[in-house]
Design an enzyme around this catalytic site. Structure first.
Site, short mmCIF file in Angstrom:
data_model
loop_
_atom_site.label_atom_id
_atom_site.label_comp_id
_atom_site.label_asym_id
_atom_site.label_seq_id
_atom_site.Cartn_x
_atom_site.Cartn_y
_atom_site.Cartn_z
N CYS A 84 0.84 -1.19 0.00
CA CYS A 84 0.00 0.00 0.00
C CYS A 84 0.88 1.26 0.00
CB CYS A 84 -0.99 -0.05 1.16
SG CYS A 84 -2.38 1.09 0.99
N HIS A 178 -2.93 -5.36 1.37
CA HIS A 178 -2.32 -5.61 2.68
C HIS A 178 -2.33 -7.11 3.00
CE1 HIS A 178 -2.21 -1.42 4.25
NE2 HIS A 178 -3.20 -1.25 3.39
N GLU A 180 -0.67 -8.56 5.24
CA GLU A 180 -0.48 -8.72 6.69
C GLU A 180 -1.79 -8.68 7.46
OE1 GLU A 180 -0.68 -4.33 6.06
OE2 GLU A 180 0.08 -6.04 4.93
#
EC number: 4.3.3.6
Length: 196
Positions: A84, A178, A180
């Site tokens: 991002c 993302h 994560e």
């Protein structure tokens, strides 16, 4: 192995957790650390630039003295993944950038900041990966959009339908989404293999 997650702003702890889990799944001894000072760079085998706010990350990287040494390490081949805002930081060209914003300019892509709109326009969608047949759930939060690959060195790594949302260029991975923020560590595992 130590992986430095640039810990100045953004979703740092989520990347640390995902990286530590990916290391464990790979059976690799190591840890992810909060990377806040240039002195820590000599300890790391790879760097992650997290999502967050790219103007703030840029300003803080300059203020802490991380900007130039990180750029040099990436240019010298240290593996790096930007998600991002991290993708924005890595990009050669950024549409919609503020005049004072500096970028590392190491990834040959043109991106458009906040191309998906406001926070309320965030979404999750299945992403196709170049290295795995199973879909990956991409979390897109005020994400940048890769609008052009600027050299043949850049290879698509992930697609949302038919649009490229992740790229790879030698030691560099840049993602609009993302990874994560999911329980799926395949993207982190793929990245970590670059540092092994």
């Amino acid at each position: 192995m130590k992986v430095g997650v640039i810990g100045l702003q953004g979703d740092v702890s989520e990347h640390i957790d995902a990286t530590n889990l990916a290391l464990k799944k790979l059976g690799v001894s190591g840890e992810a650390i909060w990377l806040k000072k240039p002195e820590q760079l000599k300890e790391v085998s790879a760097i992650i630039i997290p999502g967050g706010e790219s103007t703030t990350i840029s300003r803080l990287m300059q203020k802490t003295g991380l900007f130039e040494p990180v750029k040099k390490l990436i240019e010298d081949g240290l593996p790096v993944m930007g998600t991002c805002a991290g993708l924005i930081m890595l990009s050669r060209e950024v549409l919609g950038a503020t005049p004072e914003q500096r970028f590392l300019e190491v990834l040959d892509v043109r991106v458009n900041r906040n191309a998906y709109g406001r926070q309320v326009d965030s979404f999750e969608a299945p992403v196709r990966l170049s290295f795995d047949d199973e879909p990956f759930i991409g979390v897109f939060i005020r994400a940048p959009r890769i609008v052009e690959l600027l050299s043949d060195r850049v290879k698509p790594l992930a697609w949302l339908e038919d649009r490229v949302v992740g790229v790879e260029q030698d030691n560099i991975i840049g993602l609009e989404f993302h990874p994560e923020l999911t329980d799926d560590t395949r993207v982190h595992e793929y990245f970590l293999k670059k540092a092994l």
